[in-house]
Design a protein around this motif. Structure first.
Motif, PDB file in Angstrom:
ATOM      1  N   TYR A 155      25.470  44.967  33.911  1.00  0.00           N
ATOM      2  CA  TYR A 155      26.155  43.883  33.501  1.00  0.00           C
ATOM      3  C   TYR A 155      25.943  43.439  31.797  1.00  0.00           C
ATOM      4  O   TYR A 155      26.767  42.698  31.224  1.00  0.00           O
ATOM      5  CB  TYR A 155      25.632  42.722  34.222  1.00  0.00           C
ATOM      6  CG  TYR A 155      26.324  42.421  35.660  1.00  0.00           C
ATOM      7  CD1 TYR A 155      27.570  41.748  35.661  1.00  0.00           C
ATOM      8  CD2 TYR A 155      26.006  42.647  36.761  1.00  0.00           C
ATOM      9  CE1 TYR A 155      28.344  41.480  36.492  1.00  0.00           C
ATOM     10  CE2 TYR A 155      26.759  42.615  37.821  1.00  0.00           C
ATOM     11  CZ  TYR A 155      27.886  42.037  37.728  1.00  0.00           C
ATOM     12  OH  TYR A 155      28.555  41.642  38.775  1.00  0.00           O
ATOM     13  N   MET A 182      28.682  45.573  30.303  1.00  0.00           N
ATOM     14  CA  MET A 182      29.867  44.684  30.222  1.00  0.00           C
ATOM     15  C   MET A 182      29.724  43.581  29.255  1.00  0.00           C
ATOM     16  O   MET A 182      30.775  42.918  28.655  1.00  0.00           O
ATOM     17  CB  MET A 182      30.113  43.800  31.933  1.00  0.00           C
ATOM     18  CG  MET A 182      31.090  44.874  32.417  1.00  0.00           C
ATOM     19  SD  MET A 182      31.358  44.458  34.280  1.00  0.00           S
ATOM     20  CE  MET A 182      31.854  42.717  34.214  1.00  0.00           C
ATOM     21  N   ILE A 214      30.411  44.588  25.943  1.00  0.00           N
ATOM     22  CA  ILE A 214      32.031  44.569  25.594  1.00  0.00           C
ATOM     23  C   ILE A 214      32.619  43.546  25.414  1.00  0.00           C
ATOM     24  O   ILE A 214      33.723  43.539  24.599  1.00  0.00           O
ATOM     25  CB  ILE A 214      32.518  45.666  26.940  1.00  0.00           C
ATOM     26  CG1 ILE A 214      31.988  47.018  26.918  1.00  0.00           C
ATOM     27  CG2 ILE A 214      33.982  45.674  26.872  1.00  0.00           C
ATOM     28  CD1 ILE A 214      32.242  47.747  28.250  1.00  0.00           C
ATOM     29  N   VAL A 215      32.348  42.612  26.089  1.00  0.00           N
ATOM     30  CA  VAL A 215      33.047  41.111  26.096  1.00  0.00           C
ATOM     31  C   VAL A 215      32.773  40.485  24.642  1.00  0.00           C
ATOM     32  O   VAL A 215      33.743  40.072  24.060  1.00  0.00           O
ATOM     33  CB  VAL A 215      32.709  40.316  27.286  1.00  0.00           C
ATOM     34  CG1 VAL A 215      33.137  38.760  26.717  1.00  0.00           C
ATOM     35  CG2 VAL A 215      33.433  40.699  28.748  1.00  0.00           C
ATOM     36  N   GLN A 246      48.744  38.086  32.565  1.00  0.00           N
ATOM     37  CA  GLN A 246      48.040  39.394  32.232  1.00  0.00           C
ATOM     38  C   GLN A 246      48.371  40.549  33.258  1.00  0.00           C
ATOM     39  O   GLN A 246      48.477  41.706  32.920  1.00  0.00           O
ATOM     40  CB  GLN A 246      46.407  39.142  32.162  1.00  0.00           C
ATOM     41  CG  GLN A 246      45.890  38.437  33.412  1.00  0.00           C
ATOM     42  CD  GLN A 246      44.317  38.546  33.097  1.00  0.00           C
ATOM     43  OE1 GLN A 246      43.749  39.716  33.065  1.00  0.00           O
ATOM     44  NE2 GLN A 246      43.971  37.494  33.242  1.00  0.00           N
ATOM     45  N   ARG A 247      48.512  40.223  34.512  1.00  0.00           N
ATOM     46  CA  ARG A 247      48.821  41.331  35.509  1.00  0.00           C
ATOM     47  C   ARG A 247      50.033  41.875  35.137  1.00  0.00           C
ATOM     48  O   ARG A 247      50.201  43.047  35.307  1.00  0.00           O
ATOM     49  CB  ARG A 247      48.890  40.635  36.808  1.00  0.00           C
ATOM     50  CG  ARG A 247      47.451  40.733  37.689  1.00  0.00           C
ATOM     51  CD  ARG A 247      47.638  39.632  38.863  1.00  0.00           C
ATOM     52  NE  ARG A 247      46.043  39.345  39.328  1.00  0.00           N
ATOM     53  CZ  ARG A 247      45.321  40.226  39.643  1.00  0.00           C
ATOM     54  NH1 ARG A 247      45.512  41.566  39.933  1.00  0.00           N
ATOM     55  NH2 ARG A 247      44.012  39.851  39.924  1.00  0.00           N
ATOM     56  N   GLY A 277      33.139  39.570  38.187  1.00  0.00           N
ATOM     57  CA  GLY A 277      33.345  39.475  36.570  1.00  0.00           C
ATOM     58  C   GLY A 277      34.227  40.331  36.184  1.00  0.00           C
ATOM     59  O   GLY A 277      34.317  40.427  34.981  1.00  0.00           O
ATOM     60  N   ARG A 278      34.816  41.269  37.165  1.00  0.00           N
ATOM     61  CA  ARG A 278      35.931  42.360  36.651  1.00  0.00           C
ATOM     62  C   ARG A 278      37.127  41.701  35.856  1.00  0.00           C
ATOM     63  O   ARG A 278      37.386  42.033  35.058  1.00  0.00           O
ATOM     64  CB  ARG A 278      36.325  42.960  37.758  1.00  0.00           C
ATOM     65  CG  ARG A 278      36.728  44.378  37.485  1.00  0.00           C
ATOM     66  CD  ARG A 278      37.040  45.001  38.878  1.00  0.00           C
ATOM     67  NE  ARG A 278      38.047  44.528  39.770  1.00  0.00           N
ATOM     68  CZ  ARG A 278      39.066  45.389  40.182  1.00  0.00           C
ATOM     69  NH1 ARG A 278      39.091  46.443  39.727  1.00  0.00           N
ATOM     70  NH2 ARG A 278      39.883  44.574  40.761  1.00  0.00           N
ATOM     71  N   GLY A 279      37.501  40.272  36.377  1.00  0.00           N
ATOM     72  CA  GLY A 279      38.630  39.758  35.878  1.00  0.00           C
ATOM     73  C   GLY A 279      38.327  39.158  34.371  1.00  0.00           C
ATOM     74  O   GLY A 279      39.122  39.374  33.553  1.00  0.00           O
ATOM     75  N   LEU A 280      37.217  38.624  34.400  1.00  0.00           N
ATOM     76  CA  LEU A 280      36.823  38.133  32.772  1.00  0.00           C
ATOM     77  C   LEU A 280      36.902  39.576  32.206  1.00  0.00           C
ATOM     78  O   LEU A 280      37.440  39.190  30.845  1.00  0.00           O
ATOM     79  CB  LEU A 280      35.406  37.606  33.185  1.00  0.00           C
ATOM     80  CG  LEU A 280      34.882  37.124  31.873  1.00  0.00           C
ATOM     81  CD1 LEU A 280      35.450  35.880  31.406  1.00  0.00           C
ATOM     82  CD2 LEU A 280      33.365  37.022  31.841  1.00  0.00           C
ATOM     83  N   LEU A 281      36.264  40.525  32.218  1.00  0.00           N
ATOM     84  CA  LEU A 281      36.159  41.796  31.354  1.00  0.00           C
ATOM     85  C   LEU A 281      37.676  42.119  30.987  1.00  0.00           C
ATOM     86  O   LEU A 281      38.130  42.245  29.982  1.00  0.00           O
ATOM     87  CB  LEU A 281      35.462  42.823  32.090  1.00  0.00           C
ATOM     88  CG  LEU A 281      35.400  44.114  31.245  1.00  0.00           C
ATOM     89  CD1 LEU A 281      34.460  43.782  30.096  1.00  0.00           C
ATOM     90  CD2 LEU A 281      34.336  44.975  32.092  1.00  0.00           C
TER      91      LEU A 281
END
Lengths: 278, 303
Positions: free
Chosen positions: A15, A18, A21-22, A264-265, B107-111
């Motif tokens: 985490y 992550m 990265i964010v 986004q998808r 939290g994958r979606g946020l990333l």
């Protein structure tokens, strides 16, 4: 027990990575927003949460035809999207649904065109634009942008159209429908999502283009957004109006980010259809 | 009885195919084939921007001069260095992000949303945003580095020839790593799950699974993504133009060619440079298309 701790630690590390990265992905844009809210000399103080002040936003629209630039970009990008989708859909039907000699070669030639470095056609395009009397006019950009949006549109739509079941078309052929009717009546309604995806990607590509826009337009009134932002200048070369530049950047980026968040998808599926599925 | 009907249908459909392709082919001939052909022709002339029609044939003179120009070679070196370094960083970083996105954790979606933001921002805008962050006097990056005690005084990132190319690489990595990550993620999601289940049953360590299962299986997708990015990186123009302008130290082949063509009005010479860039990229494209073709051949053979 130790194994569980290790797994927990691993998860925390994951985490943290992550979060890093964010932060890396979002911080530059956040900093642009923060900077755009700082008037005058506040700009030069490091302050992560300034009170919003819209002075820079007023300035960017008052000091140059920035509203006009946004309109130019909208016109050019929309025209490019409509043209590319119309030509691309017809071509994609032929390439995706009909077996004919030379199809594979044609498909790969089109993919090859999308790899062209824009600068490789610059002088030839300059001559063409001048010969057609389009220099310093928006149609020059609509024309020249087709070189990168059209191959891409054809390629992605072909991928999508191939994925549709064969039976659809067979039923229509049995009913005696003509190919053009099949495209407009059978495929067009089904391709709605694909057209949105492809159109959106083509729109973003056209909206962001810089080299042709810089070369084929001359006056501030005809510029598109990227050129306007690149050429914002202050009283001297050493005094760039960073507040204005950041405000302009935020103005043109927010709509794009909203679009990306909504779609986004679809964007992800479109991007990967364009590249991975060779 | 069915034979003639089918062949007539095939004929009609083939005719329809070419009819449908015609508008697209005409458009591509006009905006791609013709300008490219003209550019190659201009490369052998002394054409000038103010009067392009009055071009005279000069043979290989432009190329001869180009190959002796140290600025040209500098731009070739800059372009290759930039492309190789930035694509390498993007591949490693993109793979890491793709692996993270492939894990089913909250939290994958946020990333995924977060990494799409740099991708959507126009290159010009991201270059300006970074130019401001990298500003020698007021930039937030220098400020942070001074605060952390790493440097004592601000670095002129974009003005200093040694750091300028790294500033360009930084912007490019920031902007295009998401694209790389998404391509690789798509590749990861297409991998067969059986291998992973087998590895899990055998109790193979995750790191070993990555090197022995994931990476070899992902290789085709990885190669295509790398070449795709490499082709894009070789034509870099926007970020360099904004960050360092027409500075010789960081000039890329595209920036060099445009400067000759537009700023110096020397269409012949600029076209020669463009043509060489085109040939370089054509070489890489040929490799890419061969790979893609092999890939699509495999895809069609699958049941």
């Amino acid at each position: 027990m130790s194994r569980r701790t290790r797994r927990r630690l691993g998860r925390v590390g994951f985490y943290l990575l992550m979060a890093l990265i964010v932060l890396y992905a979002v911080f530059p844009f956040y900093w642009a927003i923060v900077s755009s809210f700082k008037p005058g000399s506040e700009m030069f103080r490091i302050d992560f949460f300034p009170p919003p002040n819209l002075a820079n936003y007023y300035a960017v629209f008052a000091e140059q035809p920035f509203g006009r630039n946004i309109l130019n970009s909208l016109i050019v990008a929309s025209a490019v999207v409509v043209l590319s989708l119309a030509l691309g859909l017809l071509a994609a039907f032929a390439l995706g649904r009909i077996r004919f000699r030379g199809r594979s070669l044609l498909l790969f030639t089109i993919l090859g065109v999308s790899m062209f470095p824009q600068v490789a056609v610059l002088s030839g395009m300059f001559e063409l634009v001048r010969a057609l009397g389009l220099y310093n006019r928006l149609p020059s950009l609509v024309l020249s942008y087709l070189i990168f949006t059209l191959p891409f549109t054809v390629w992605v739509l072909t991928t999508f159209i191939r994925a549709l079941p064969k039976e659809l078309e067979e039923a229509a052929i049995v009913d005696g429908a003509k190919p053009f009717t099949i495209v407009t009546r059978v495929f067009l309604p089904l391709l709605g999502p694909a057209l949105i995806t492809t159109g959106l990607l083509a729109f973003i590509a056209a909206w962001n283009e810089f080299l042709f826009a810089l070369t084929f337009t001359l006056s501030g009134e005809q510029r598109t957004v990227p050129v306007a932002i690149a050429l914002i200048s202050g009283a001297s070369a050493y005094e760039l109006p960073w507040g204005n530049i950041m405000a302009a950047s935020v103005v043109v980026t927010v709509p794009l980010i909203v679009l990306v968040l909504i779609f986004q998808r679809r964007i992800v599926s479109g991007l990967t259809a364009g590249a991975v599925k060779g | 009885m069915a034979g003639p009907t089918i062949s007539r249908l095939t004929r009609t459909r083939t005719r329809a195919a070419w009819l449908f392709l015609a508008p697209m082919l005409v458009a591509l001939a006009l905006v791609a084939a013709w300008p490219l052909g003209r550019t190659v022709w201009f490369a052998f002339t002394d054409a000038n921007l103010s009067d392009m029609g009055a071009a005279g044939f000069v043979g290989l003179a432009n190329f001869e001069y180009l190959l002796t120009d140290p600025d040209w070679w500098r731009s070739v070196w800059n372009t290759l260095f930039f492309a190789l370094v930035s694509v390498s960083i993007e591949t490693v970083l993109g793979l890491a992000i793709a692996l993270a996105l492939n894990v089913h954790l909250p939290g994958r979606g946020l990333l995924r949303t977060a990494v799409l933001i740099p991708w959507a921002i126009p290159t010009i805008v991201s270059a300006q945003m970074w130019a401001w962050m990298l500003n020698d006097v007021y930039g937030v990056l220098n400020e942070l580095l001074i605060l952390l005690g790493i440097i004592d005084q601000g670095i002129a990132w974009t003005a200093n020839p040694d750091t300028a190319i790294w500033a360009v690489i930084m912007v490019d990595v920031w902007k295009t790593t998401p694209f790389m990550a998404l391509l690789l993620l798509a590749g990861l999601q297409m991998l067969p799950t059986e291998c992973y289940e087998a590895a899990k049953v055998d109790g193979v360590h995750p790191v070993e699974v990555f090197w022995k299962v994931t990476l070899p299986l992902l290789m085709p997708a990885l190669l295509v993504a790398v070449i795709f990015r490499l082709l894009d990186a070789l034509r870099i123009f926007d970020a360099i133009y904004v960050l360092t302008g027409n500075n010789q130290a960081t000039m890329s082949m595209s920036v060099y060619a445009r400067q000759q063509l537009v700023d110096f009005q020397d269409v012949g010479f600029g076209s020669a440079a463009s043509t060489l860039l085109f040939l370089t990229i054509a070489l890489f494209t040929a490799v890419y298309l061969t790979l893609a073709r092999i890939g699509s051949g495999q895809a069609e053979e699958r049941p």
